[in-house]
Scaffold this motif. Structure first.
Motif, mmCIF file in Angstrom:
data_model
loop_
_atom_site.group_PDB
_atom_site.id
_atom_site.type_symbol
_atom_site.label_atom_id
_atom_site.label_comp_id
_atom_site.label_asym_id
_atom_site.label_seq_id
_atom_site.Cartn_x
_atom_site.Cartn_y
_atom_site.Cartn_z
ATOM 1 N N ARG A 294 -7.140 -13.167 -9.938
ATOM 2 C CA ARG A 294 -6.277 -11.988 -9.911
ATOM 3 C C ARG A 294 -7.099 -10.704 -9.991
ATOM 4 O O ARG A 294 -8.091 -10.634 -10.717
ATOM 5 C CB ARG A 294 -5.273 -12.019 -11.064
ATOM 6 N N CYS A 295 -6.625 -9.708 -9.252
ATOM 7 C CA CYS A 295 -7.215 -8.376 -9.338
ATOM 8 C C CYS A 295 -6.589 -7.628 -10.511
ATOM 9 O O CYS A 295 -5.556 -8.035 -11.052
ATOM 10 C CB CYS A 295 -6.962 -7.597 -8.047
ATOM 11 N N SER A 296 -7.205 -6.540 -10.896
ATOM 12 C CA SER A 296 -6.627 -5.702 -11.945
ATOM 13 C C SER A 296 -5.294 -5.140 -11.455
ATOM 14 O O SER A 296 -5.096 -4.949 -10.251
ATOM 15 C CB SER A 296 -7.583 -4.565 -12.300
ATOM 16 N N PRO A 297 -4.356 -4.889 -12.360
ATOM 17 C CA PRO A 297 -3.033 -4.393 -11.944
ATOM 18 C C PRO A 297 -3.142 -3.098 -11.139
ATOM 19 O O PRO A 297 -4.005 -2.256 -11.395
ATOM 20 C CB PRO A 297 -2.319 -4.155 -13.274
ATOM 21 N N ILE A 298 -2.263 -2.964 -10.168
ATOM 22 C CA ILE A 298 -2.219 -1.757 -9.347
ATOM 23 C C ILE A 298 -0.804 -1.196 -9.435
ATOM 24 O O ILE A 298 0.173 -1.951 -9.521
ATOM 25 C CB ILE A 298 -2.620 -2.083 -7.887
ATOM 26 N N THR A 299 -0.674 0.111 -9.456
ATOM 27 C CA THR A 299 0.631 0.743 -9.658
ATOM 28 C C THR A 299 0.976 1.657 -8.486
ATOM 29 O O THR A 299 0.086 2.112 -7.759
ATOM 30 C CB THR A 299 0.636 1.574 -10.953
ATOM 31 N N PRO A 300 2.268 1.947 -8.296
ATOM 32 C CA PRO A 300 2.666 2.860 -7.213
ATOM 33 C C PRO A 300 2.109 4.255 -7.469
ATOM 34 O O PRO A 300 1.966 4.673 -8.621
ATOM 35 C CB PRO A 300 4.201 2.860 -7.293
ATOM 36 N N PRO A 301 1.795 4.997 -6.424
ATOM 37 C CA PRO A 301 1.327 6.372 -6.618
ATOM 38 C C PRO A 301 2.470 7.258 -7.087
ATOM 39 O O PRO A 301 3.643 6.969 -6.831
ATOM 40 C CB PRO A 301 0.845 6.777 -5.221
ATOM 41 N N GLU A 302 2.135 8.317 -7.775
ATOM 42 C CA GLU A 302 3.159 9.285 -8.163
ATOM 43 C C GLU A 302 3.788 9.865 -6.901
ATOM 44 O O GLU A 302 3.100 10.164 -5.929
ATOM 45 C CB GLU A 302 2.535 10.396 -9.004
ATOM 46 N N ASN A 303 5.104 9.996 -6.898
ATOM 47 C CA ASN A 303 5.868 10.461 -5.732
ATOM 48 C C ASN A 303 5.810 9.464 -4.576
ATOM 49 O O ASN A 303 5.900 9.842 -3.410
ATOM 50 C CB ASN A 303 5.381 11.836 -5.258
ATOM 51 N N GLY A 304 5.656 8.180 -4.924
ATOM 52 C CA GLY A 304 5.637 7.147 -3.903
ATOM 53 C C GLY A 304 6.067 5.816 -4.475
ATOM 54 O O GLY A 304 6.447 5.714 -5.638
ATOM 55 N N TYR A 305 6.002 4.780 -3.671
ATOM 56 C CA TYR A 305 6.373 3.449 -4.114
ATOM 57 C C TYR A 305 5.564 2.425 -3.338
ATOM 58 O O TYR A 305 4.943 2.734 -2.318
ATOM 59 C CB TYR A 305 7.873 3.199 -3.937
ATOM 60 N N MET A 306 5.546 1.204 -3.847
ATOM 61 C CA MET A 306 4.777 0.155 -3.185
ATOM 62 C C MET A 306 5.573 -1.142 -3.154
ATOM 63 O O MET A 306 6.472 -1.362 -3.969
ATOM 64 C CB MET A 306 3.436 -0.068 -3.893
ATOM 65 N N LYS A 307 5.201 -2.000 -2.208
ATOM 66 C CA LYS A 307 5.809 -3.318 -2.081
ATOM 67 C C LYS A 307 4.691 -4.324 -1.862
ATOM 68 O O LYS A 307 3.880 -4.165 -0.950
ATOM 69 C CB LYS A 307 6.799 -3.355 -0.919
ATOM 70 N N CYS A 308 4.638 -5.353 -2.726
ATOM 71 C CA CYS A 308 3.578 -6.355 -2.651
ATOM 72 C C CYS A 308 4.169 -7.725 -2.334
ATOM 73 O O CYS A 308 5.298 -8.028 -2.719
ATOM 74 C CB CYS A 308 2.812 -6.433 -3.972
#
Length: 227
Positions: free
Chosen positions: A25-39
């Motif tokens: 596993r990689c280190s946790p990654i978070t959505p950018p401020e004023n944005g969103y992500m889908k994994c």
């Protein structure tokens, strides 16, 4: 896990062993401020891909997608969402429109005067629709008056009269009557109106455009809605 074997003479042999699987596993990654992500998959395991999008009014900087690599590091560069800085000092109308390519949809509203009844109705109707416009990545461009006494505006930024005139000529918009043009993120002229319409009608139309359905899914998953 155990195995038992026999030979032809009837001799018996057994063995037992344990298998322990550890997910890389990689280190946790978070959505950018004023944005969103889908994994996909678990979101941080080896091979997982995370895609990033920005909310309305912001443009993506860095990597649009990052992959968890075998060395347990993320590919690409850090993703950020920065406020769009629209340059109204460009020399051509195409140079102005190119800044929105694949980033924003455009709602261009043109009228011969600010006193035009259709123009006033349309702008009044949009006053309380900013959240819906931002959710759909829509920028409003106003073109009011007749050259050289012509005013162009994108939010609080004024467009020089010559550039506003070029924009009307490029899009074949008459300065004598009220006109409204809706352009998608690929720069395609999608809809034209010679009369005002409600913000609800604008939103319903845009929500049928290509690419908008995918945006809606991501926004719903991220909890981005208008109250």
């Amino acid at each position: 896990m155990s195995y038992t074997v026999y030979d032809r003479a009837g001799n018996k042999g057994s063995c037992r062993f344990s298998v322990r699987v550890r997910v890389r596993r990689c280190s946790p990654i978070t959505p950018p401020e004023n944005g969103y992500m889908k994994c996909d998959s678990d979101g941080d395991n080896y091979g997982a891909t995370c895609d990033f999008k920005c909310t309305g009014g912001y443009e993506l900087q860095g990597s649009a997608a990052r992959v968890c690599q075998y060395g347990l590091t993320w590919s690409g560069t850090e993703t950020n969402c920065a406020a769009m800085n629209i340059n109204v000092g460009v020399r051509t109308a195409s140079g102005l429109l190119d800044q929105f390519y694949e980033k924003r949809r455009l709602l261009i509203i043109s009228a011969p005067t600010a006193a035009n009844h259709y123009y006033r109705f349309q702008m009044t109707n949009l006053q309380h629709a900013q959240c819906g416009l931002d959710l759909r990545h829509v920028t409003v461009i106003e073109l009011v008056g007749i050259y050289p006494a012509q005013i162009g505006r994108i939010s609080h930024r004024l467009i020089p009269p010559g550039l506003a005139l070029q924009l009307r000529l490029l899009l074949q918009i008459s300065h004598n009557n009220f006109n409204m043009v809706m352009i998608d993120k690929q720069g395609m002229d999608k809809e034209r109106y010679t009369y005002p319409i409600t913000s609800a009608q604008i939103f319903t139309t845009i929500d049928t455009w290509q690419g908008r359905m995918d945006e809606m899914v991501l926004q719903q998953e991220a909890g981005h809605t208008c109250q």
